[in-house]
Design an enzyme around this catalytic site. Structure first.
Site, PDB file in Angstrom:
ATOM      1  N   LYS A 122       0.856  -1.201   0.000  1.00  0.00           N
ATOM      2  CA  LYS A 122       0.000   0.000   0.000  1.00  0.00           C
ATOM      3  C   LYS A 122       0.885   1.242   0.000  1.00  0.00           C
ATOM      4  O   LYS A 122       1.712   1.429   0.885  1.00  0.00           O
ATOM      5  CB  LYS A 122      -0.905  -0.007   1.246  1.00  0.00           C
ATOM      6  CG  LYS A 122      -1.658   1.310   1.468  1.00  0.00           C
ATOM      7  CD  LYS A 122      -2.590   1.240   2.676  1.00  0.00           C
ATOM      8  CE  LYS A 122      -3.169   2.608   3.015  1.00  0.00           C
ATOM      9  NZ  LYS A 122      -4.019   2.601   4.220  1.00  0.00           N
ATOM     10  N   ASP A 133      -2.265  10.138   4.046  1.00  0.00           N
ATOM     11  CA  ASP A 133      -3.682   9.794   4.193  1.00  0.00           C
ATOM     12  C   ASP A 133      -4.392  10.835   5.060  1.00  0.00           C
ATOM     13  O   ASP A 133      -4.289  10.803   6.283  1.00  0.00           O
ATOM     14  CB  ASP A 133      -3.802   8.394   4.815  1.00  0.00           C
ATOM     15  CG  ASP A 133      -5.252   7.918   4.888  1.00  0.00           C
ATOM     16  OD1 ASP A 133      -6.126   8.597   4.306  1.00  0.00           O
ATOM     17  OD2 ASP A 133      -5.492   6.854   5.503  1.00  0.00           O
ATOM     18  N   LYS A 145      -9.782  12.895   8.467  1.00  0.00           N
ATOM     19  CA  LYS A 145      -9.308  12.437   9.777  1.00  0.00           C
ATOM     20  C   LYS A 145      -9.204  13.635  10.723  1.00  0.00           C
ATOM     21  O   LYS A 145      -8.997  14.761  10.265  1.00  0.00           O
ATOM     22  CB  LYS A 145      -7.895  11.854   9.623  1.00  0.00           C
ATOM     23  CG  LYS A 145      -7.827  10.490   9.006  1.00  0.00           C
ATOM     24  CD  LYS A 145      -6.383  10.004   8.986  1.00  0.00           C
ATOM     25  CE  LYS A 145      -6.269   8.642   8.337  1.00  0.00           C
ATOM     26  NZ  LYS A 145      -6.954   7.564   9.055  1.00  0.00           N
ATOM     27  N   ASP A 168     -11.959   7.187   3.970  1.00  0.00           N
ATOM     28  CA  ASP A 168     -10.728   6.924   4.728  1.00  0.00           C
ATOM     29  C   ASP A 168     -10.340   5.441   4.675  1.00  0.00           C
ATOM     30  O   ASP A 168      -9.236   5.076   5.060  1.00  0.00           O
ATOM     31  CB  ASP A 168     -10.928   7.381   6.185  1.00  0.00           C
ATOM     32  CG  ASP A 168      -9.622   7.507   6.937  1.00  0.00           C
ATOM     33  OD1 ASP A 168      -8.558   7.447   6.289  1.00  0.00           O
ATOM     34  OD2 ASP A 168      -9.667   7.673   8.178  1.00  0.00           O
ATOM     35  N   GLU A 193      -9.327   3.790   2.262  1.00  0.00           N
ATOM     36  CA  GLU A 193      -8.847   3.900   0.883  1.00  0.00           C
ATOM     37  C   GLU A 193      -7.846   2.812   0.511  1.00  0.00           C
ATOM     38  O   GLU A 193      -7.732   2.449  -0.651  1.00  0.00           O
ATOM     39  CB  GLU A 193      -8.221   5.290   0.644  1.00  0.00           C
ATOM     40  CG  GLU A 193      -6.759   5.463   1.092  1.00  0.00           C
ATOM     41  CD  GLU A 193      -6.548   5.297   2.583  1.00  0.00           C
ATOM     42  OE1 GLU A 193      -7.523   5.413   3.338  1.00  0.00           O
ATOM     43  OE2 GLU A 193      -5.408   5.029   3.009  1.00  0.00           O
ATOM     44  N   ARG A 233      -7.759  -0.359   0.978  1.00  0.00           N
ATOM     45  CA  ARG A 233      -8.335  -1.575   0.374  1.00  0.00           C
ATOM     46  C   ARG A 233      -8.781  -1.323  -1.056  1.00  0.00           C
ATOM     47  O   ARG A 233      -8.873  -2.255  -1.841  1.00  0.00           O
ATOM     48  CB  ARG A 233      -9.461  -2.106   1.259  1.00  0.00           C
ATOM     49  CG  ARG A 233     -10.631  -1.189   1.409  1.00  0.00           C
ATOM     50  CD  ARG A 233     -11.475  -1.525   2.623  1.00  0.00           C
ATOM     51  NE  ARG A 233     -10.878  -1.056   3.866  1.00  0.00           N
ATOM     52  CZ  ARG A 233     -11.418  -1.237   5.072  1.00  0.00           C
ATOM     53  NH1 ARG A 233     -12.557  -1.890   5.197  1.00  0.00           N
ATOM     54  NH2 ARG A 233     -10.827  -0.782   6.150  1.00  0.00           N
TER      55      ARG A 233
HETATM   56  N1  BES Z   1      -4.124   4.479   7.018  1.00  0.00           N
HETATM   57  C1  BES Z   1      -5.227   4.159   7.823  1.00  0.00           C
HETATM   58  C2  BES Z   1      -4.938   3.091   8.857  1.00  0.00           C
HETATM   59  C3  BES Z   1      -3.919   3.426   9.921  1.00  0.00           C
HETATM   60  C4  BES Z   1      -4.335   3.864  11.162  1.00  0.00           C
HETATM   61  C5  BES Z   1      -2.580   3.260   9.685  1.00  0.00           C
HETATM   62  C6  BES Z   1      -3.413   4.140  12.134  1.00  0.00           C
HETATM   63  C7  BES Z   1      -1.652   3.542  10.664  1.00  0.00           C
HETATM   64  C8  BES Z   1      -2.063   3.983  11.897  1.00  0.00           C
HETATM   65  C9  BES Z   1      -6.395   3.662   6.967  1.00  0.00           C
HETATM   66  O1  BES Z   1      -6.426   4.130   5.666  1.00  0.00           O
HETATM   67  C10 BES Z   1      -7.637   4.106   7.631  1.00  0.00           C
HETATM   68  O2  BES Z   1      -7.816   5.270   7.781  1.00  0.00           O
HETATM   69  N2  BES Z   1      -8.474   3.161   8.033  1.00  0.00           N
HETATM   70  C11 BES Z   1      -9.680   3.458   8.702  1.00  0.00           C
HETATM   71  C12 BES Z   1     -10.729   2.502   8.200  1.00  0.00           C
HETATM   72  C13 BES Z   1     -12.114   2.819   8.676  1.00  0.00           C
HETATM   73  C14 BES Z   1     -12.601   4.100   8.058  1.00  0.00           C
HETATM   74  C15 BES Z   1     -13.013   1.670   8.304  1.00  0.00           C
HETATM   75  C16 BES Z   1      -9.458   3.262  10.184  1.00  0.00           C
HETATM   76  O3  BES Z   1      -8.772   2.326  10.546  1.00  0.00           O
HETATM   77  O4  BES Z   1      -9.954   4.075  10.970  1.00  0.00           O
HETATM   78 ZN    ZN Z   2      -7.471   6.007   5.479  1.00  0.00          ZN
HETATM   79 ZN    ZN Z   3      -4.587   4.723   4.857  1.00  0.00          ZN
END
Ligand code: BES
Ligand code: ZN
Ligand code: ZN
Length: 512
Positions: A273, A278, A285, A359, A361, A363
C-alpha cells in the site's frame, strides 16, 4: 555500513566490543585472551571483572596516555538463562550506541565472545551486523544545523582470533548488510515527509533500483491506470490525479515468456500500500497526530526495501526465485473532485464497490492490485499494508496482524517474524463477518462495523484474490511507525516487513 571479517591482532579501529553475562564471575574467553595480550593495560582493573553484565548495560575504557589501541566497550548480555537472539541484538545496540556517543567510526566485535553465547555462530554474527545497522540508523538529512549531526560508525569488523578467516561466514555478513540496506531504504521512505516522498519519488526510487539490479520497472500514471480499468484505485486519486503512480517491478521479466520450464514463470507477487499521505479524504481524519499518516506508504516501503535487499543478494540472477512487486501509490486528499461517501465505482475485477468511508482507501488500491496480479498466475501473493486502526487496537503498536489462505501460511509468517524480530500474529478470515460488507446498491461496500474492522478489511481484500492462489495479508498499521525508540532503533519508520519478506521469499512452499 561496511562489514569485514578480520584477525583480532591486525585490528586497528576505534573501538573494540566484548560481551559479558550477568552474574558470571569468569570473563568470556575472547576478553580473557585480549587482556592477556594487547589489552594488558586493562588487566587487573576491577571495573572489568566487576562489570555487571546486566541486559543493556555498557561500560567503556580508554587506553591510558602513551598506549595506543582501541577503546574497549563492554556490553551486558543479561542472564544466560534468559539469553537469545533478541538479547544479543540489544547488547549490540547498547555497545554501538555507546560507540556513537563517543563518535567512534570503526568498530570491532570479537567473535570468540559470540561463540561462548551458545548461539549458532553464523546466526550470532549475522544478527550482530544486522543489529548494528539498525542501531546506527539516523534520519537527519533534513537538518541543516551541523551541531545536531554526529559522526556515525561506518565499519564493523568481526574479529577472529586465528587465521584463516572463515569465508562462508563472510558471505553471510554480506547478506546481513544487504538486508540492512533494504531496511534503511524502507525507513528513509517512511520518515521522509509527504511533500518529498511523493508517489513520483517512490517511482523514481523503483526505477533507479531496477537499473542497478537488472530488474524491470514499469511505472503507470493516472491515465494509464484508468484505462486499465482500475476504478477502485482511480477513485482514490481522482481529487489529485498527478499524484498517482502504479509501480510494477519484476526481477525476471524474461521468464514471463519462458513457458518451457514448468512453473518457472510463476512469480511470488508482493503488493504494498503506497498512500504517501492519508488525510482520510472527504471522510477527513482528525488533525491530532495526522502527521504520522506520512507513513501510510509503509507497505510500499517494505516492498521496495525488500527489492533493494533482494537485488543486493543477487535476486535478479538466473536460478533465483522470480518476484513481482505491485505498488499502487497516491495521496488520499479531499477536494472538489474527490470521491464522496456513497459513490459507487467499478473495480479492475468488474465488481462494484460502494464507498461508505473515503478513509478506508487502502483496500481500494489493494483490491485492484490483487486482481491485476492474476495475469502473472502467481505461486503466491503477499500484501503488506498500514491498513486499519482497528489492527492497532487489536494487537497494539508492535505486532502485525497476519491473515492467510490457506491458514497454515499465517503460521509460517508468525514463525519467520518471531525469528527476525518482526512479530506477526494470526488473525481469522471469519466467513460469518462477510455480511458486514453487503451493500444495498453495489456488489460490496468498503467498510463494515467498527468492531472487528481489521477482519472486515481482510475479508474485503479476499474477495479480489485470484482463485486458488495462496495469499497472505499483513496489516502493519501498528509496527510500521514507532512513536518511541526501541529494538527497531530510533522512533519513526521501522522498516517492518522487509526482513519477513526476505525470509518468506526464501521459504515460500513450492507448488506440489
Ligand atoms: N491508514 C489508515 C490506517 C492506519 C491507522 C494506519 C493508524 C496507521 C495507523 C487507513 O487508511 C484508515 O484510515 N483506516 C480506517 C478505516 C475505517 C474508516 C473503516 C481506520 O482504521 O480508521
Ligand atoms: Zn485512510
Ligand atoms: Zn490509509
Amino acid at each position: 555500513m561496511e562489514t569485514a571479517l578480520r584477525i583480532q591482532e591486525e585490528y586497528n579501529g576505534d573501538a573494540l566490543i566484548f560481551f559479558g553475562f550477568e552474574k558470571e564471575d569468569r570473563l568470556l574467553p575472547g576478553l580473557q585472551a585480549w587482556l592477556a595480550g594487547e589489552g594488558g593495560w586493562l588487566a587487573g582493573n576491577s571495573a572489568v571483572t566487576k562489570f555487571s553484565g546486566s541486559a543493556k548495560s555498557v561500560r567503556y575504557f580508554y587506553p591510558p596516555a602513551g598506549v595506543s589501541g582501541p577503546v574497549l566497550i563492554l556490553a551486558g548480555l543479561g542472564r544466560r538463562a534468559c539469553f537469545g537472539v533478541r538479547e544479543l541484538r540489544q547488547a549490540v545496540a547498547s555497545a554501538v550506541g555507546c560507540a556513537m556517543d563517543l563518535e567512534m567510526v570503526e568498530l570491532g566485535l570479537n567473535t570468540a565472545t559470540l561463540q561462548d553465547t551458545g548461539l549458532d555462530i553464523t546466526v550470532a554474527a549475522e544478527e550482530s551486523v544486522s543489529a548494528a545497522m539498525t542501531a546506527v540508523y539516523r534520519f537527519d538529512r533534513l537538518k541543516t544545523e551541523q551541531e545536531e549531526r554526529k559522526k556515525t560508525p561506518t565499519r564493523l569488523s568481526l574479529l577472529q582470533d586465528k587465521k584463516p578467516v572463515d569465508t562462508a561466514l563472510g558471505s553471510r555478513l554480506d547478506e546481513a548488510v544487504a538486508v540492512g540496506q533494504g531496511l534503511h531504504l524502507a525507513r528513509d521512505l517512511v520518515n521522509m515527509p509527504a511533500n518529498l516522498a511523493t508517489p513520483e519519488y517512490l517511482a523514481e526510487t523503483a526505477r533507479e533500483m531496477a537499473t542497478r539490479h537488472g530488474f524491470r520497472a514499469d511505472i503507470l500514471a493516472a491515465e494509464q491506470i484508468r484505462e486499465l480499468g482500475m476504478g477502485a484505485y482511480a477513485a482514490v486519486f481522482q481529487s489529485n490525479p498527478e499524484q498517482a503512480r502504479l509501480i510494477v517491478l519484476d526481477t525476471h521479466p524474461d521468464r514471463a515468456l519462458d513457458q518451457t520450464v514448468e512453473g518457472s514463470h510463476a512469480p511470488l507477487v508482493l503488493i504494498g500500500k503506497g498512500i504517501s499521505f492519508d488525510t482520510g479524504g472527504i471522510s477527513l481524519k482528525p488533525s491530532q497526530g495526522m502527521e504520522e499518516m506520512k507513513g501510510d506508504m509503509g507497505g510500499a516501503a517494505a516492498v521496495l526495501g525488500f527489492f533493494e535487499a533482494y537485488g543486493r543478494l543477487g535476486g535478479g540472477r538466473q536460478g533465483q526465485r522470480r518476484v513481482v512487486g505491485i505498488i499502487p501509490c497516491t495521496e488520499n486528499t479531499p477536494g472538489s473532485l474527490a470521491i464522496k461517501p456513497g459513490d459507487v465505482v467499478t473495480s479492475f475485477s468488474g465488481k462494484t464497490v460502494e464507498i461508505i468511508n473515503t478513509d478506508a482507501e487502502g483496500r481500494l488500491l489493494l483490491c485492484d492490485a490483487l486482481a491485476y496480479s492474476k495475469q502473472y498466475t502467481p505461486m503466491g501473493i503477499i500484501d503488506v499494508a498500514t491498513l486499519t486502526g482497528a489492527m492497532v487496537v487489536s494487537l497494539g503498536p508492535r505486532i502485525a496482524g497476519v491473515f492467510a489462505e490457506p491458514a497454515a501460511l499465517a503460521d509460517l509468517v508468525r514463525r519467520v517474524g518471531e525469528r527476525v524480530g518482526e512479530p506477526a500474529w494470526p488473525m481469522p478470515l471469519w466467513a460469518d463477518y462477510k455480511d458486514e460488507l453487503k451493500s444495498e446498491v453495489a456488489d460490496l461496500k468498503n467498510v463494515g462495523a467498527r468492531e472487528g474492522g481489521a477482519i472486515h478489511a481482510a475479508l474485503f481484500l479476499q474477495r479480489f484474490v485470484p482463485e486458488k492462489t495462496p495469499w497472505v495479508h499483513l496489516d502493519i498499521a501498528g509496527p510500521a511507525f514507532a512513536k518511541k525508540k526501541g529494538d527497531h532503533g530510533i522512533s519513526g519508520g521501522t522498516g517492518f516487513g522487509v526482513r519477513t519478506l526476505v525470509e518468506l521469499v526464501k521459504e515460500w512452499p513450492e507448488k506440489d
